[in-house]
Scaffold this motif. Structure first.
Motif, mmCIF file in Angstrom:
data_model
loop_
_atom_site.group_PDB
_atom_site.id
_atom_site.type_symbol
_atom_site.label_atom_id
_atom_site.label_comp_id
_atom_site.label_asym_id
_atom_site.label_seq_id
_atom_site.Cartn_x
_atom_site.Cartn_y
_atom_site.Cartn_z
ATOM 1 N N ASP A 39 0.857 13.328 -3.522
ATOM 2 C CA ASP A 39 -0.178 12.514 -4.165
ATOM 3 C C ASP A 39 0.508 11.700 -5.257
ATOM 4 N N ILE A 40 0.488 10.363 -5.110
ATOM 5 C CA ILE A 40 1.138 9.496 -6.106
ATOM 6 C C ILE A 40 0.111 8.742 -6.954
ATOM 7 N N GLY A 41 -1.090 9.299 -7.030
ATOM 8 C CA GLY A 41 -2.140 8.709 -7.871
ATOM 9 C C GLY A 41 -3.077 7.820 -7.082
ATOM 10 N N TRP A 42 -2.642 6.636 -6.754
ATOM 11 C CA TRP A 42 -3.479 5.665 -6.043
ATOM 12 C C TRP A 42 -3.395 5.827 -4.523
ATOM 13 N N ALA A 43 -2.451 6.670 -4.067
ATOM 14 C CA ALA A 43 -2.227 6.830 -2.625
ATOM 15 C C ALA A 43 -1.558 8.166 -2.351
ATOM 16 N N TYR A 44 -1.457 8.468 -1.063
ATOM 17 C CA TYR A 44 -0.670 9.611 -0.602
ATOM 18 C C TYR A 44 0.574 9.053 0.078
ATOM 19 N N SER A 45 1.726 9.621 -0.245
ATOM 20 C CA SER A 45 2.986 9.255 0.379
ATOM 21 C C SER A 45 3.358 10.382 1.334
ATOM 22 N N ILE A 46 3.657 10.020 2.576
ATOM 23 C CA ILE A 46 3.939 11.019 3.601
ATOM 24 C C ILE A 46 5.358 10.832 4.111
ATOM 25 N N GLY A 47 6.190 11.837 3.912
ATOM 26 C CA GLY A 47 7.571 11.797 4.393
ATOM 27 C C GLY A 47 7.616 11.881 5.911
ATOM 28 N N THR A 48 8.561 11.165 6.516
ATOM 29 C CA THR A 48 8.626 11.086 7.979
ATOM 30 C C THR A 48 9.900 11.682 8.560
ATOM 31 N N GLN A 49 10.599 12.495 7.801
ATOM 32 C CA GLN A 49 11.804 13.117 8.343
ATOM 33 C C GLN A 49 11.452 14.110 9.450
ATOM 34 N N THR A 50 12.423 14.423 10.281
ATOM 35 C CA THR A 50 12.214 15.342 11.397
ATOM 36 C C THR A 50 12.013 16.765 10.893
ATOM 37 N N ASP A 51 11.337 17.571 11.694
ATOM 38 C CA ASP A 51 11.191 18.989 11.367
ATOM 39 C C ASP A 51 12.556 19.669 11.321
#
Length: 79
Positions: A39-51
């Motif tokens: 949660d970066i305040g105004w949005a959600y940032s979602i990491g896309t690295q592999t499992d």
């Protein structure tokens, strides 16, 4: 010089973290869902690295050049 375009209208309700997690589970076949969302305040940032990279930390398992997925809370826009 023209003024900038107006902001997009707000969604009826801002997106919640639970909705983002539900969408990610349905959209991607990832094991580490909760660990990817910040949660970066105004949005959600979602990491896309592999499992595999998240499991091992092995740089050879990493995906280069991918940026995060951004979900804007106010408009529910996905970038």
């Amino acid at each position: 010089m023209e003024p900038p375009p107006p902001w997009p209208p707000a969604a009826p309700t801002p997106v919640s973290s639970d909705e983002v997690l539900t969408w990610l589970r349905a959209r991607f076949d990832w094991q580490h869902i909760e660990d990817r969302v910040t949660d970066i305040g105004w949005a959600y940032s979602i990491g896309t690295q592999t499992d595999a990279y998240l499991d091992t930390g092995d740089i050879l398992q990493a995906v280069a050049g991918n940026g995060p997925i951004i979900v804007v809370k106010r408009t529910r826009g996905i970038w």
